[in-house]
Design a protein around this motif. Structure first.
Motif, PDB file in Angstrom:
ATOM      1  N   LEU A 222     -39.826 -44.101 -21.209  1.00  0.00           N
ATOM      2  CA  LEU A 222     -39.733 -43.747 -19.795  1.00  0.00           C
ATOM      3  C   LEU A 222     -41.117 -43.756 -19.147  1.00  0.00           C
ATOM      4  CD1 LEU A 222     -37.095 -40.884 -19.808  1.00  0.00           C
ATOM      5  CD2 LEU A 222     -36.773 -43.352 -19.727  1.00  0.00           C
ATOM      6  N   ARG A 223     -41.211 -44.438 -18.019  1.00  0.00           N
ATOM      7  CA  ARG A 223     -42.483 -44.542 -17.304  1.00  0.00           C
ATOM      8  C   ARG A 223     -43.059 -43.172 -16.982  1.00  0.00           C
ATOM      9  NH1 ARG A 223     -42.801 -46.670 -12.006  1.00  0.00           N
ATOM     10  NH2 ARG A 223     -44.940 -47.293 -12.227  1.00  0.00           N
ATOM     11  N   GLY A 224     -42.182 -42.285 -16.519  1.00  0.00           N
ATOM     12  CA  GLY A 224     -42.650 -40.965 -16.101  1.00  0.00           C
ATOM     13  C   GLY A 224     -43.353 -40.234 -17.229  1.00  0.00           C
ATOM     14  N   TRP A 225     -42.761 -40.284 -18.416  1.00  0.00           N
ATOM     15  CA  TRP A 225     -43.359 -39.574 -19.549  1.00  0.00           C
ATOM     16  C   TRP A 225     -44.597 -40.283 -20.048  1.00  0.00           C
ATOM     17  CZ3 TRP A 225     -38.289 -37.883 -22.450  1.00  0.00           C
ATOM     18  CH2 TRP A 225     -37.711 -36.864 -21.707  1.00  0.00           C
TER      19      TRP A 225
ATOM     20  N   ARG B 201     -46.685 -41.853 -18.136  1.00  0.00           N
ATOM     21  CA  ARG B 201     -47.765 -41.538 -17.209  1.00  0.00           C
ATOM     22  C   ARG B 201     -48.188 -40.087 -17.327  1.00  0.00           C
ATOM     23  NH1 ARG B 201     -44.522 -43.346 -12.395  1.00  0.00           N
ATOM     24  NH2 ARG B 201     -46.191 -42.761 -11.004  1.00  0.00           N
ATOM     25  N   ARG B 202     -47.215 -39.225 -17.621  1.00  0.00           N
ATOM     26  CA  ARG B 202     -47.526 -37.804 -17.679  1.00  0.00           C
ATOM     27  C   ARG B 202     -48.405 -37.460 -18.877  1.00  0.00           C
ATOM     28  NH1 ARG B 202     -42.422 -35.843 -16.796  1.00  0.00           N
ATOM     29  NH2 ARG B 202     -41.988 -35.044 -18.861  1.00  0.00           N
TER      30      ARG B 202
ATOM     31  N   ASP C 211     -53.758 -43.780 -22.126  1.00  0.00           N
ATOM     32  CA  ASP C 211     -53.906 -45.098 -21.532  1.00  0.00           C
ATOM     33  C   ASP C 211     -52.661 -45.957 -21.746  1.00  0.00           C
ATOM     34  OD1 ASP C 211     -56.509 -44.578 -20.621  1.00  0.00           O
ATOM     35  OD2 ASP C 211     -57.250 -44.828 -22.657  1.00  0.00           O
ATOM     36  N   ARG C 212     -52.071 -45.847 -22.930  1.00  0.00           N
ATOM     37  CA  ARG C 212     -50.894 -46.676 -23.211  1.00  0.00           C
ATOM     38  C   ARG C 212     -49.811 -45.873 -23.916  1.00  0.00           C
ATOM     39  NH1 ARG C 212     -51.649 -52.239 -23.349  1.00  0.00           N
ATOM     40  NH2 ARG C 212     -49.391 -52.243 -23.549  1.00  0.00           N
TER      41      ARG C 212
ATOM     42  N   ASP D 127     -49.249 -51.307 -14.519  1.00  0.00           N
ATOM     43  CA  ASP D 127     -48.566 -50.117 -15.022  1.00  0.00           C
ATOM     44  C   ASP D 127     -49.232 -49.574 -16.285  1.00  0.00           C
ATOM     45  OD1 ASP D 127     -46.483 -48.383 -14.459  1.00  0.00           O
ATOM     46  OD2 ASP D 127     -45.238 -49.240 -16.038  1.00  0.00           O
ATOM     47  N   ALA D 128     -49.931 -50.441 -16.994  1.00  0.00           N
ATOM     48  CA  ALA D 128     -50.459 -50.051 -18.301  1.00  0.00           C
ATOM     49  C   ALA D 128     -51.810 -49.367 -18.190  1.00  0.00           C
ATOM     50  CB  ALA D 128     -50.573 -51.271 -19.208  1.00  0.00           C
TER      51      ALA D 128
ATOM     52  N   VAL E 196     -32.594 -37.850 -15.779  1.00  0.00           N
ATOM     53  CA  VAL E 196     -33.618 -37.788 -16.824  1.00  0.00           C
ATOM     54  C   VAL E 196     -34.758 -38.762 -16.519  1.00  0.00           C
ATOM     55  CG1 VAL E 196     -34.095 -38.312 -19.240  1.00  0.00           C
ATOM     56  CG2 VAL E 196     -32.109 -36.928 -18.637  1.00  0.00           C
ATOM     57  N   VAL E 197     -34.392 -39.947 -16.042  1.00  0.00           N
ATOM     58  CA  VAL E 197     -35.410 -40.969 -15.767  1.00  0.00           C
ATOM     59  C   VAL E 197     -36.162 -40.651 -14.480  1.00  0.00           C
ATOM     60  CG1 VAL E 197     -35.812 -43.417 -15.318  1.00  0.00           C
ATOM     61  CG2 VAL E 197     -34.083 -42.726 -16.985  1.00  0.00           C
TER      62      VAL E 197
ATOM     63  N   GLU F   7     -35.593 -47.860 -12.501  1.00  0.00           N
ATOM     64  CA  GLU F   7     -35.918 -47.801 -13.919  1.00  0.00           C
ATOM     65  C   GLU F   7     -34.681 -47.502 -14.764  1.00  0.00           C
ATOM     66  OE1 GLU F   7     -39.009 -45.028 -15.083  1.00  0.00           O
ATOM     67  OE2 GLU F   7     -38.649 -45.510 -17.187  1.00  0.00           O
TER      68      GLU F   7
ATOM     69  N   ARG G 284     -43.528 -48.036  -5.169  1.00  0.00           N
ATOM     70  CA  ARG G 284     -44.771 -47.325  -5.486  1.00  0.00           C
ATOM     71  C   ARG G 284     -45.088 -47.533  -6.947  1.00  0.00           C
ATOM     72  NH1 ARG G 284     -44.435 -41.419  -3.331  1.00  0.00           N
ATOM     73  NH2 ARG G 284     -46.341 -41.369  -4.547  1.00  0.00           N
ATOM     74  N   ILE G 285     -46.216 -48.143  -7.210  1.00  0.00           N
ATOM     75  CA  ILE G 285     -46.556 -48.452  -8.596  1.00  0.00           C
ATOM     76  C   ILE G 285     -48.041 -48.165  -8.838  1.00  0.00           C
ATOM     77  CG2 ILE G 285     -46.908 -50.905  -8.060  1.00  0.00           C
ATOM     78  CD1 ILE G 285     -45.439 -51.436 -10.803  1.00  0.00           C
TER      79      ILE G 285
ATOM     80  N   GLY H 126     -41.226 -39.863 -10.861  1.00  0.00           N
ATOM     81  CA  GLY H 126     -42.486 -40.444 -11.318  1.00  0.00           C
ATOM     82  C   GLY H 126     -43.023 -39.679 -12.508  1.00  0.00           C
ATOM     83  N   ARG H 127     -44.275 -39.268 -12.419  1.00  0.00           N
ATOM     84  CA  ARG H 127     -44.842 -38.634 -13.610  1.00  0.00           C
ATOM     85  C   ARG H 127     -44.310 -37.227 -13.835  1.00  0.00           C
ATOM     86  NH1 ARG H 127     -49.522 -35.447 -12.831  1.00  0.00           N
ATOM     87  NH2 ARG H 127     -50.270 -35.740 -14.949  1.00  0.00           N
TER      88      ARG H 127
ATOM     89  N   ALA I  96     -40.971 -36.809 -13.766  1.00  0.00           N
ATOM     90  CA  ALA I  96     -39.579 -37.011 -14.150  1.00  0.00           C
ATOM     91  C   ALA I  96     -39.243 -36.147 -15.352  1.00  0.00           C
ATOM     92  CB  ALA I  96     -39.335 -38.474 -14.475  1.00  0.00           C
ATOM     93  N   GLY I  97     -38.058 -35.548 -15.320  1.00  0.00           N
ATOM     94  CA  GLY I  97     -37.637 -34.739 -16.450  1.00  0.00           C
ATOM     95  C   GLY I  97     -38.177 -33.319 -16.420  1.00  0.00           C
ATOM     96  N   LEU I  98     -39.059 -33.041 -15.484  1.00  0.00           N
ATOM     97  CA  LEU I  98     -39.609 -31.692 -15.352  1.00  0.00           C
ATOM     98  C   LEU I  98     -39.101 -31.081 -14.046  1.00  0.00           C
ATOM     99  CD1 LEU I  98     -43.433 -31.942 -16.167  1.00  0.00           C
ATOM    100  CD2 LEU I  98     -41.649 -30.940 -17.575  1.00  0.00           C
ATOM    101  N   TYR I  99     -38.779 -29.802 -14.092  1.00  0.00           N
ATOM    102  CA  TYR I  99     -38.396 -29.120 -12.855  1.00  0.00           C
ATOM    103  C   TYR I  99     -39.657 -28.766 -12.087  1.00  0.00           C
ATOM    104  CZ  TYR I  99     -33.597 -29.177 -14.179  1.00  0.00           C
ATOM    105  OH  TYR I  99     -32.343 -29.620 -14.491  1.00  0.00           O
TER     106      TYR I  99
ATOM    107  N   ASP J 119     -51.091 -28.762 -14.426  1.00  0.00           N
ATOM    108  CA  ASP J 119     -50.128 -29.373 -15.334  1.00  0.00           C
ATOM    109  C   ASP J 119     -49.559 -28.347 -16.308  1.00  0.00           C
ATOM    110  OD1 ASP J 119     -50.506 -31.704 -14.075  1.00  0.00           O
ATOM    111  OD2 ASP J 119     -51.289 -32.828 -15.791  1.00  0.00           O
TER     112      ASP J 119
END
Lengths: 359, 537
Positions: free
Chosen positions: A260-263, A265-266, A270-271, B12-13, B78-79, B84, B146-147, B428-429, B431-434, B459
């Motif tokens: 998952l992208r979100g996780w 990034r979180r 870096d990768r 993205d990487a 979840v996502v 995605e 948004r990326i 986004g980052r 996701a999955g968190l309240y 965080d």
């Protein structure tokens, strides 16, 4: 009286008074595998696979009372027959088959169908009731071909090495770390490991596993060497002073959550590389099918969603609260100086199981 | 769109700006012109109108995955991202390779088709793509791209590839173009001068003034002393309206919002500028709800923002004015490099000559010492004034957000202690968190919702609150959880006003979590009456 019951100590067989992966101290515990949410300290007597034994001695207690049972062999306690069958999750990981008066239950611990080169490959076992994990029990989790993932890891490492940047890869010290060790292109540069990984390698070598020689990072490790190196470490060491001498470095994690992208990034890494020691959605369903079981009990992961889906497919499926953590569990039994939360966990992680009202 | 998929993989990487710029530059050197144009369009927020509803897409996605709707919903939560989610559950059957521009055209062609045909085409695309290419297609399909690439990064990459200066490029990319109306060459490489009267200039944005060594600003002199001689600076009020750019060219006028949205039709009052201002005039300022020579609360302006066209009653109730503070073009000449003092003089002449009630000149506040500026800020909180703007008199009009010559200095936010009542998972980052929280204040023994806030926690705190929400859920409403009223947070906000549109009767501006008040019990939180007492204070 059920053949297996869920108690506040763990999965219990009352007829034999034996527990499977109990989370409170008991007299007799059958251990599916050596990850810390399944193999806990303090039981009077342990039964596990031969590969798991040295891991338990290293991780829990050198002097614990441990008997081993080879895969496929059985032991009978008060008329209940117990046997172990490879779960494919990590080296030594077994499903526990329990049979009494013709009724068969299987408890998986954690499992994975894809052969990974280090674990004994998963073996489907016919049963009436199948107790399964579902850490990745949602249709969004479908793993890419591991060969492609290793090509990505190699490319990342190669690029870093060419720029004189150390590649720090976060992986569980037991299972994932060895899988990575076997899977990467060792021609790219030297491989170093964190002490926690070195300990596991040593224990696995005792169990007869053939692993490539790697060096442990020590204060004397030459900085020049680290510039081209792949360093395999538990995630808990990233962000601690331990990594300081590896600068400049690039960080990455191998985990199913990296899907998952979100996780990704979180994690502030870096990768992220998608490689899991757990079955994905398709393989979970296939595993259920292969047992021929009519009754399914989901123990950890997205249990409510997974069991509801199975019910809609005609199974008698329920979920039970356990204290198993799935892939969010991190074997950081080594020298790490602080614990870091895993990048994410499904709801109902360790210690706080949740019930979703049935919609 | 293999090359574009590769680009987005690379973007993205990495979290490094330099790496993103380098990836863009490589792409802009190698890519096909019509695809490059679409990449610029998508990254700068220009996307095709959404051809199908999200309900339809959800249904089709569940169908192709062979899963029930509820399981798709659960997966989506979840996502945290629809595009995605579909990317993960769809399965590649017959790979289809065609350029990005062709995929975008397929999305556009969906409009107006029978639903059955739309479903057939979307499902075919899902079966023909995988990984990043599928993700990109879904993003085009659902809008919102948004990326992690800002306009600044995009322009830098383009500049590196073409050798064209960044501020020139930033200007060229502004305005109401689409890949259908221009080409890469016309837009980026050699635009013809006559082509676009409507094209705005990039906005110059100020940073908030900082305390010593980058700490948050306090309210004292020490923030101002590093600016040097007060005589080099100009001070104005910072108005709480909508930043806008007014263009008068070719006997027409155009009004742009900061989000590069053409909003001319929303503010018919500004029609008068066509006659009142000389051709070739571009102004920078703030759109304010304005009546009887003073601003109305922001909540009033909001009634105008949502409407494409405005009725007579609304025009009478909530008239708008343009509070102008800068001049970017004079008689068709770009004057952005002239010093502020010069631009200001010309601006004053223009406004005086125009003599229009809806064109109001932003007042230059008199001061000779920094202490006087501190005092001005102290007295600023009133009448939609958010704080002060400080601008160097010799500063040019820059592109984008810059430090140094322009600073904003907001009044200290107001704050109140409120109880966490509801929570939803983030995107986004997150996701999955309240992380998306709702807060309530006490009234007659009950908590009345007064604000939502998403930001302000570290965080670590974010994860702690997430764990609390999961453990202390009282009830679920779809993705929203009601939690036990236990945690108290200090909620800061910029402005406050009475509102008939809010259950609490109060609307606050820019609410955010100032801090977690672990020292307070829920019964120690403030009441709604406490909040109301802040109105007009």
């Amino acid at each position: 009286m059920s053949l297996l019951e869920f108690s506040d100590r763990g999965i219990h067989c009352p007829q034999a008074d034996v527990y499977i992966d109990p989370w409170r101290a008991v007299d007799r515990a059958v251990i599916t595998h050596a990850h810390s949410d399944h193999a806990r300290r303090g039981h009077r007597h342990y039964l596990c696979s031969p590969v798991t034994e040295p891991l338990l001695r290293t991780r829990l207690d050198r002097y614990a009372s441990i008997s081993t049972l080879a895969p496929g062999r059985s032991v009978t306690v008060n008329g209940v027959r117990f046997s172990l069958h490879p779960a494919g999750h990590i080296p030594g990981s077994m499903q526990v088959r329990v049979e009494h008066q013709g009724e068969v239950w299987v408890a998986t611990g954690d499992h994975k169908r894809d052969p990974d080169g280090v674990s004994e490959p998963f073996e489907p076992v016919r049963c009436h009731t199948f107790i399964t994990e579902c850490t990745f029990g949602l249709p969004i989790y479908r793993w890419p071909d591991p060969a492609e993932v290793f090509a990505e890891i190699d490319a990342w490492w190669r690029q870093n090495a060419s720029e004189g940047v150390c590649s720090i890869l976060s992986a569980y010290s037991l299972g994932k770390a060895q899988r990575v060790l076997m899977g990467v292109d060792r021609g790219i540069g030297p491989i170093y490991v964190h002490g926690a990984v070195a300990n596991m390698n040593e224990a696995l070598a005792q169990a007869g596993l053939q692993l490539p020689e790697v060096k442990q990072v020590t204060p004397d490790t030459p900085k020049e060497e680290l510039k081209k190196a792949l360093v395999i470490t538990p995630g808990s060491a990233i962000g601690t002073p331990w990594t300081r001498r590896m600068r400049p470095f690039s960080t990455a994690m191998v985990s199913g959550w990296m899907q998952l992208r979100g996780w990704r990034r979180r994690g502030n890494l870096d990768r992220g590389f998608v490689l899991s020691d757990h079955a994905d959605w398709d393989d979970l369903l296939q595993a259920v099918k292969d047992t021929g079981a009519e009754r399914i009990i989901a123990t950890h992961g997205y249990t409510d969603h997974f069991s509801r889906f199975l019910r809609e497919c005609g199974y008698d499926a329920t979920s039970e609260s356990t204290e198993f953590a799935g892939e969010s569990e991190e074997g950081s039994s080594g020298t790490s100086t602080r614990s870091v939360d895993p990048p994410g966990r499904p709801e109902g992680g360790p210690g706080r199981p949740e019930q979703t009202p049935q919609a | 769109m293999n090359r574009e998929a590769q680009l987005f993989e690379e973007l993205d990487a990495t979290t490094s700006t330099n790496a993103k710029v380098a990836a863009l530059a490589r792409y802009f050197r190698e890519g096909d012109d019509s695809d490059k144009l679409w990449v610029i369009a998508l990254l700068s927020g220009r996307r095709p109108r959404r051809p199908v509803t999200s309900t339809q897409l959800r249904q089709w996605a569940a169908e192709v995955a062979g899963i029930p709707d509820w399981l798709f919903e659960a997966s989506y939560h979840v996502v945290g991202d629809f595009a995605e989610t579909v990317t993960h559950i769809a399965t590649l059957e017959i790979p289809v390779e065609q350029p990005l521009s062709a995929w975008v055209q397929e999305v556009e062609a969906l409009r107006g088709l029978e639903e059955e045909e739309q479903a057939r085409r979307v499902k075919a695309a899902w079966a023909g793509l995988e990984g990043m290419a599928l993700f990109v297609f879904n993003k085009v399909l659902t809008g919102g791209f948004r990326i992690g690439v800002s306009q600044k990064i995009l322009v830098k990459g383009l500049g590196k590839a073409t050798g064209i200066p960044e501020d020139v490029l930033a200007h060229r990319l502004m305005g109401d173009w689409s890949p259908h109306t221009t080409t890469f060459s016309d837009l980026v490489l050699e635009p013809t001068s006559t082509d676009d009267d409507a094209r705005p200039y990039p906005f110059y944005l100020a940073y908030g003034i900082e305390g010593p060594e980058g700490t948050a600003a306090g309210a004292g002199l020490e923030e101002l002393l590093p600016l040097g001689d007060p005589a080099d600076w100009q001070a104005e009020h910072k108005w709480d309206g909508i930043r806008g750019q007014v263009i008068v060219r070719g006997h027409r006028h155009y009004v742009w919002s900061r989000g590069e949205e053409l909003v001319t039709d929303k503010y018919p009052e500004f029609q008068a500028f066509v006659e009142g201002l000389p051709q070739g005039t571009v102004l920078d300022g703030e759109i304010l709800a304005w009546k009887d020579g003073k601003p109305l609360p922001f909540a009033e302006l909001q009634r105008r923002i949502g409407r494409k066209t405005v009725g007579k009653k609304l025009l009478t109730d909530v008239p708008v004015a343009f509070m102008v503070y800068d001049l970017l073009e004079l008689s068709g000449r770009d004057v952005r490099r002239e010093p502020l003092s010069w631009r200001r003089e010309r601006l004053e002449e223009l406004v005086t000559a125009a003599d229009l009630p809806m064109l109001v000149l932003s007042e230059v506040l008199p001061f000779t010492t920094w202490q006087e500026v501190v005092d001005l800020r102290e007295h600023a909180r009133a009448n939609s004034i958010e704080g002060l703007m400080l601008k160097r008199l010799d500063s040019p009009y820059e592109v984008g957000r810059r430090r140094g010559s322009w600073w904003k200095w907001k009044v200290d936010p107001q704050s109140i202690d409120a109880v966490l009542t509801y929570s939803m998972q983030g995107h986004g980052r997150r996701a999955g968190l309240y992380t998306d929280h709702t807060f309530g204040l006490w009234q007659d023994g009950e908590l009345v919702t007064f604000a939502k806030a998403y930001s302000g926690l570290t965080d670590v705190e974010m994860k702690e609150v997430d764990a609390f929400v999961k453990k202390h859920t009282v009830q679920r409403f779809g993705p929203v959880r009601q939690v036990e009223p236990e945690l108290v947070f200090e909620i800061a906000f910029e402005g406050i006003g009475a509102s008939t549109r809010h259950k609490s009767g109060v609307a606050v501006r820019f609410p955010r979590i100032a801090r977690w008040r672990r020292d307070k019990k829920p019964e120690d939180a403030n009441t709604l009456d406490d909040l109301k007492a802040l109105i007009g204070s």
